[in-house]
Design an enzyme around this catalytic site. Structure first.
Site, short mmCIF file in Angstrom:
data_model
loop_
_atom_site.label_atom_id
_atom_site.label_comp_id
_atom_site.label_asym_id
_atom_site.label_seq_id
_atom_site.Cartn_x
_atom_site.Cartn_y
_atom_site.Cartn_z
N TYR A 53 -3.91 -9.88 3.31
CA TYR A 53 -4.08 -9.20 2.03
C TYR A 53 -4.84 -10.13 1.06
CZ TYR A 53 -0.59 -5.70 3.48
OH TYR A 53 0.09 -4.71 4.14
N SER A 150 4.91 -3.93 13.13
CA SER A 150 4.21 -3.00 12.26
C SER A 150 3.14 -2.28 13.06
CB SER A 150 3.58 -3.77 11.08
OG SER A 150 2.81 -2.92 10.27
N GLN A 178 7.22 -1.17 10.30
CA GLN A 178 6.49 -0.68 9.13
C GLN A 178 5.31 0.16 9.59
OE1 GLN A 178 3.97 -2.63 5.45
NE2 GLN A 178 5.86 -3.64 6.06
N PRO A 208 3.68 5.58 0.99
CA PRO A 208 4.62 6.71 0.89
C PRO A 208 4.16 7.81 -0.05
CG PRO A 208 5.41 4.86 -0.41
CD PRO A 208 4.22 4.36 0.36
N ARG A 227 -8.23 4.69 -6.84
CA ARG A 227 -8.67 4.12 -5.56
C ARG A 227 -9.73 5.01 -4.92
NH1 ARG A 227 -2.92 2.14 -2.81
NH2 ARG A 227 -2.43 0.54 -4.37
#
Length: 327
Positions: A53, A150, A178, A208, A227
């Site tokens: 990230y 994940s 995840q 979510p 976004r």
């Protein structure tokens, strides 16, 4: 904020998690600090990040904030390793890479351990037992307290979890998985969720809010500061701007109007209280957006609203997911 057990473990986490995908890139240190403080003051504990990230900036920024803003002991830090910026090999699940990545994450975070360490994705080019051994070594060395995966599909998750359970006391059981899960993306209900429920693995849904679409902000146009209007995130939002998504968003808006709440609250309450879900991971652009998400704590959707949303968003699952004799 209510706390929930992470899978079949003794670790308890807040039932809403704070995501840091945009930290160090679209979210600067001031906005990140405001978010973390608001989250902490609301009783939030689970903060999710990853080594990729912001090319590591998200972890570094989180580490700086833990040093001066929020006590490390008050947070449950989850990070991920395995994704690599290599167009020829997007995932590296080798033991060497994973353990080196964990050490680098700990240095950026400024901590001796992470509470939960996830393998970011399945690596088809590395034996699964080698990948999983990295989790065992991380936990046995104290660098990670719990382990998860994940973006594993159903058979990958079941295989990994069963391998870990085959040697109790030697291998570390998987605590969590995840994946993306929302009213607009219910694909994990086909095989991943049943596997997780059977194996006692807690689910941490990412995106979510359907990549922001379930808030209703895109119903009429694309806001300039969203976004969807961002050059590098517009392709991320675009798949959820079709007619199918529009019908689901309209249903969420109708439910919100009837309950005198916001579409964001309805969508987040629905996913938070799905079977197997421990904590949806919410990524916000600023503290105001995060505070709006945290306000869902007092909301529980009526059964009839949940059934209506289930129906309008239901994925098509036929053979072999349903009993063959009923088809």
């Amino acid at each position: 904020m209510e706390q929930r057990h992470l899978g079949r473990t003794g670790l308890r986490v807040s039932r809403i998690g704070l995501g840091t995908l945009t930290w160090g890139r679209d979210t600067d240190e001031h906005d990140a600090a405001d978010q973390l403080k608001a989250f902490w003051e609301a009783g939030g504990t689970l903060v999710d990040t990853a080594d990729v990230y912001g090319d590591g900036e998200a972890e570094y920024l989180l580490g700086q904030l833990m040093e001066g803003l929020v006590p490390r002991r008050d947070l449950v830090i989850s990070t991920k390793a395995g994704s690599v910026p290599d167009p020829d090999r997007r995932v590296d699940g080798s033991r060497g890479h994973l353990l080196a990545a964990l050490d680098a994450s700990l240095a950026r975070l400024g901590t001796d351990y992470v509470d939960v360490w996830h393998i970011h994705a399945y690596d088809p080019d590395t034996p699964l037992e080698e990948t999983l051994q990295a989790l065992d070594l991380a936990v046995s060395s104290g660098r990670a307290r719990y382990a998860g995966v994940s973006n594993f599909c159903g058979w990958q998750l079941a295989k990994a979890a069963t391998w870990q359970l085959a040697a109790p006391g030697i291998r570390t059981r998987l605590s969590s998985t995840q994946l993306e899960y929302s009213l607009l993306q219910r694909g994990i209900e086909r095989e991943v969720l049943p596997a997780a429920l059977d194996l006692g693995i807690g689910l941490l849904p990412s995106s979510p809010l359907g990549r922001g679409v379930l808030t209703g902000k895109y119903r009429n146009s694309t806001p300039a500061d969203s976004r969807g209007a961002s050059e590098h995130l517009a392709p991320f939002v675009a798949p959820y701007l079709d007619d199918t998504a529009s019908r689901i968003v309209d249903a969420v808006q109708t439910a919100a109007d009837g309950l005198a709440v916001t579409p964001l609250q309805v969508a987040l309450a629905w996913i938070r209280d799905r079977p197997g879900v421990v904590a949806p991971i919410v990524g916000a652009r600023n503290a105001q957006q995060l505070t709006a998400a945290l306000s869902v704590e007092t909301l529980s959707l009526p059964d009839e609203i949940c059934r209506a949303l289930d129906d309008v968003s239901a994925p098509v699952h036929r053979y072999p997911d349903h009993d063959w004799s009923t088809l």
